[in-house]
Write an enzyme that holds these catalytic residues in place. Structure first.
Site, PDB file in Angstrom:
ATOM      1  N   GLY A   1     -10.354  -7.846  -1.496  1.00 41.64           N
ATOM      2  CA  GLY A   1     -10.673  -8.820  -0.465  1.00 41.64           C
ATOM      3  C   GLY A   1      -9.998 -10.171  -0.660  1.00 41.64           C
ATOM      4  N   ARG A  21       0.826  -1.210   0.000  1.00 40.52           N
ATOM      5  CA  ARG A  21       0.000   0.000   0.000  1.00 40.52           C
ATOM      6  C   ARG A  21       0.858   1.258   0.000  1.00 40.52           C
ATOM      7  NH1 ARG A  21      -4.913  -2.016   3.809  1.00 40.52           N
ATOM      8  NH2 ARG A  21      -6.231  -2.687   2.084  1.00 40.52           N
ATOM      9  N   LYS A  38     -21.497 -15.463   2.578  1.00 35.39           N
ATOM     10  CA  LYS A  38     -22.903 -15.121   2.820  1.00 35.39           C
ATOM     11  C   LYS A  38     -23.585 -14.424   1.659  1.00 35.39           C
ATOM     12  CE  LYS A  38     -22.578 -14.098   7.744  1.00 35.39           C
ATOM     13  NZ  LYS A  38     -22.519 -12.843   8.502  1.00 35.39           N
ATOM     14  N   GLY A  94     -13.795  -3.248   0.658  1.00 35.59           N
ATOM     15  CA  GLY A  94     -15.120  -2.676   0.909  1.00 35.59           C
ATOM     16  C   GLY A  94     -15.518  -1.670  -0.158  1.00 35.59           C
TER      17      GLY A  94
END
Ligand code: AMP
Length: 398
Positions: free
Chosen positions: A355, A35, A206, A378
């Site tokens: 992710g 990063r 999910k 996100g």
């Protein structure tokens, strides 16, 4: 279109740059500096243009005063100094005279990093969330420290914080940095204006986490491949027996409605690699119906073949979420198979939405085989949902 670095005059100005230096640190040592490296093009450009460069970032979360000792950006300043080959002034404050004086003393082409913006979330052991709740006074104060604002932190673009939205709303000029500019160009190409056939692959644990993505992509993609734990809620909706697999009972009706309105666009696995409990031991295999005592932990070999076939000829592929419990040696084949199939596509625009799937692709050595791997989990998920990202939305248009 948002203003970019090339659209603004940064020379001889004090430029406030929100970067994403939220890197993993263990015992004071940075274990992955990607990063920091990703922010270098923007920082180097500003140095070349003779700006006074004021950098800031969050690091992890601050829930109590005691967290601050371990969450300082000091080691990051040292790393940045090494990567830039140039002095980086570090101020262990987020406001006050020392910070203001240090900024005033900066010369053109010099770089300063100030302390973790989330230190502003806890004051005297009280949780105040000045940074995370976009405290108005804090945004105004930070904005007063410079002439213009550059948002180059894609990872927090889906948050409305003082260090992005707060500053941008209180400064006369703002733009995105090179990293954010590239993210926006790639996501626009992969999600908003895809070349067809466009195939989306959605996995993970999910359904509830990915409802927005499925909803948005149903209107854009030609096929949506669904794998991972979330597939079993869809199987249940179709009346199959799913044994002990993950299932969100309260989402079964929703899954049914998606299957109906998708008109065959949604493609589910046709078999599973299973186990009698959640553990990493050799797999059993099952077709569409699972025995009572088994849980599905990965897609099976026939599904891998089916998905690989479907991917052939795709012009755009967007992938978010693993096909199984890829952390387990015996249940990573589905994720690896899909990853390989996408990576080997010729003439396709291939995008990974951050992710776990991004981590998997990088770990497997396919980093350079994708057109773009997003740096924001996100943020790219919310982009795939078709949501507006507040940290980007607030930046001035061209
Ligand atoms: P997500 O963060 O929603 O993308 O989900 C990623 C997680 O889902 C990973 O940690 C996987 O281990 C987990 N996962 C994927 N497939 C399954 C499955 N069939 N059963 C249980 N967990 C799964």
């Amino acid at each position: 279109m948002k203003k970019t670095l090339k659209d603004v005059n940064v020379s001889n100005k004090t430029v406030l740059v929100r970067v994403d230096f939220n890197v993993p640190i263990k015992d004071g040592v940075i274990t992955d500096d990607n990063r920091i490296r990703a922010a270098l093009p923007t920082i180097n450009y500003l140095i070349e243009k003779n700006s006074k460069v004021v950098l800031f970032s969050h690091l992890s979360r601050i829930k109590e005063e005691a967290d601050k000792a371990k969450k300082s950006l000091r080691p990051i300043a040292e790393k940045l100094e090494e990567l830039l080959g140039k002095k980086v002034f570090f101020v262990d404050q987020t406001r006050g005279k020392e910070l203001e004086n240090s900024i005033n003393n900066l010369k053109n082409g010099e770089v300063l990093l100030f302390e973790n913006t989330r230190f502003e979330d806890v004051k005297d052991n009280e949780v105040v969330k000045y940074e995370s709740k976009n405290n108005e006074e804090l945004g105004k104060y930070w904005a007063s420290l410079g002439d213009l604002f550059v948002n180059d932190a894609f990872g927090t673009a889906h948050r409305k914080h003082a260090s992005n939205v707060g500053i941008a709303s209180n400064i006369s000029e703002s733009c995105v940095g090179f990293l954010v500019q590239k993210e926006l160009e790639m996501l626009a190409k992969g999600i908003d204006n895809p070349e067809h056939p466009f195939i989306a692959i959605i996995g993970g644990a999910k359904v509830s986490d990915k409802i927005g993505v499925i909803d948005n992509l149903l209107t854009k993609a030609d096929k949506i491949i669904i794998g991972g734990g979330m597939a079993y809620t869809f199987f249940k909706a179709q009346g199959h027996s799913i044994g002990k697999s993950l299932c969100e009972e309260d989402k079964v009706e929703l899954a049914k409605s998606y299957l109906e309105k998708s008109n065959g666009k949604i493609v589910l696995p046709v078999d599973s690699a299973t186990n009698n409990e959640f553990k990493d031991s050799p797999a059993n295999f099952a077709g569409l119906d699972l025995p009572e005592d088994q849980m599905g932990l990965d897609i099976g070999p026939k599904s891998i073949e089916l998905f690989q076939d479907l991917l052939k000829g795709a012009k755009t592929v967007a992938w978010n979420g693993p096909m199984g419990v890829f952390e387990f040696e015996h249940y990573k084949k589905g994720t690896v198979g899909v990853c390989e199939a996408i990576a080997n596509l010729k003439d396709a625009f291939t995008l990974i939405g951050g992710g776990d799937s991004a981590a998997a692709a990088i770990q497997l050595g396919y980093k350079d085989k994708f057109t773009h791997i997003s740096t924001g989990g996100g943020a790219s998920l919310e982009y795939m949902e078709g949501k507006v990202l507040p940290g980007i939305d607030i930046i001035q248009n061209k």
